[in-house]
Scaffold this motif. Structure first.
Motif: not given
Length: 409
Positions: A144-151, A15-19, A161-165
């Motif tokens: 989610a935030g850490v993943l965006i930063g890592w990628l 739920q909150f990963f999506i947001w 790509l964040t919207f697709k994720m």
């Protein structure tokens, strides 16, 4: 943790990963991405959250709570949300993008209440069992935030790509929700009146001066709050901070740690001190942002982000506890719905409009004057703090449970 609690925790995580997967970097995508949006357009996009918060009680209270099992509504809303998130990622104009996000938030905001309802209906002791399940949601936001930063999507200008994720995660949760324990409507929910659904019977709380002052301060503090949600990520990326979304997740880490300590702190500091410290933290946070940078002043940026735990928990979670105790058992649900509508609805609605206007005012051909931009909400928060300290008279309340159903940001 039992199997059921594990399943509910997985629901909260998704739920909150999506947001968190798209909301944190939304401003940066709009400003630096292909849409080249203005500050007012950024504010308009974030406005969807406030409108969704206002509409949510109607959708959940008038439809979901009366006629359908909560897990089925949750599934339908997230499956529709997956389609809208994917469409948002491919939109080539701000108008098309804004429409997707607006409709999406009208569907997403009600899922927050639905997820809480599903979780608590299947717990024998919600006051003890809900916090660990709810913390899984904060972890989802952090991941989610850490993943965006890592990628490295911010530096590579690939934030579409964040919207697709988010769309992929929404599809997973939509399908997963169909497997959750059955949560049919309760009889009292079927027969609830419109005023109860919208929390309007909680208006009687405003007859108390202390609660009226708290209520107005809650709305007012959401004005500077909007500046943080709308423009922190664009600010950090403007400064050249690498992995800004991942860095911002430190705010959720501090939020989780402080939330676990809330009952201890609440009992020792009291309502007024906790609320005042929360507002003071907003003043300090924006002051740190105003004078921070990606070089020697980087520690100031980190400090401002880590203050999120105090900013959010000390004011909003304390406020939920205070509202719960002030309302009494008969109208607790109505009162919580009422304060949520007032803050995330009305307060942040005003704040979104104002934040866009302020950022545009301090934007020139040379760029944005972030120091002046951040000093504005710092000043607003300071005025709210001073007024609150002088006008609020604490009414003794007791706390028997840890905070539970607050949204995470």
């Amino acid at each position: 943790m039992t199997f059921t609690m594990s399943r509910l925790s997985a629901m909260m995580f998704l739920q909150f990963f999506i947001w968190g997967a798209w909301f944190v970097t939304l401003g940066t995508y709009l400003v630096q991405g292909p849409l080249q949006a203005s500050a007012s357009q950024v504010a308009m996009a974030f406005l969807s959250q406030s409108i969704g918060a206002i509409v949510a009680p109607f959708l959940v209270g008038l439809i979901a709570d009366r006629y359908f099992a909560a897990q089925r509504i949750l599934a339908v809303l997230h499956l529709a949300g997956a389609v809208l998130m994917w469409q948002a990622s491919t939109a080539t104009s701000f108008g098309a993008f804004s429409a997707c996000v607006m409709i999406y938030m009208l569907l997403f905001m009600p899922t927050l209440a639905l997820a809480n309802s599903i979780a608590m209906r299947h717990m024998q002791s919600p006051e003890k069992q809900f916090p660990p399940v709810r913390v899984a949601g904060s972890i989802g936001w952090i991941v989610a935030g850490v993943l965006i930063g890592w990628l490295g999507w911010e530096q590579a200008h690939r934030l579409e790509l964040t919207f697709k994720m988010a769309a992929a995660a929404s599809l997973v949760l939509g399908l997963y929700a169909l497997s959750l324990p059955n949560t049919p409507p309760l009889e009292q929910q079927r027969n609830a009146k419109l005023g109860q659904i919208l929390g309007l019977d909680a208006l009687r709380l405003l007859k108390s001066r202390s609660y009226l002052v708290f209520f107005l301060a809650s709305i007012a503090i959401c004005i500077p709050l909007s500046f943080y949600y709308n423009f922190t990520n664009p600010y950090l990326n403007d400064l050249g901070v690498r992995g800004a979304a991942g860095l911002q997740s430190l705010g959720q880490v501090s939020e989780v740690l402080l939330m676990l300590a809330m009952p201890f702190l609440f009992a020792r500091l009291g309502v007024k001190t906790m609320l005042a410290l929360g507002m003071a933290a907003w003043v300090l946070r924006y002051g740190l942002f105003a004078y921070g940078d990606a070089g020697a002043g980087f520690a100031l940026l980190v400090g401002g982000i880590v203050l999120h735990g105090i900013c959010y928990d000390f004011f909003f979670v304390t406020g939920q506890i205070y509202t719960d105790a002030h309302a009494g058992p008969a109208s607790r649900s109505s009162a919580q719905g009422f304060i949520t509508l007032a803050t995330y609805g009305v307060g942040m609605l005003i704040g979104s409009f104002l934040s866009g206007a302020v950022v545009e005012h301090y934007t020139t051909a040379a760029g944005r004057d972030w120091q002046q931009i951040w000093l504005f909400p710092a000043g607003v928060a300071l005025v709210v703090l001073v007024a609150f300290v002088f006008l609020f008279r604490e009414r003794p309340v007791s706390v028997s449970a840890a905070p539970s159903a607050s949204p995470t940001h």
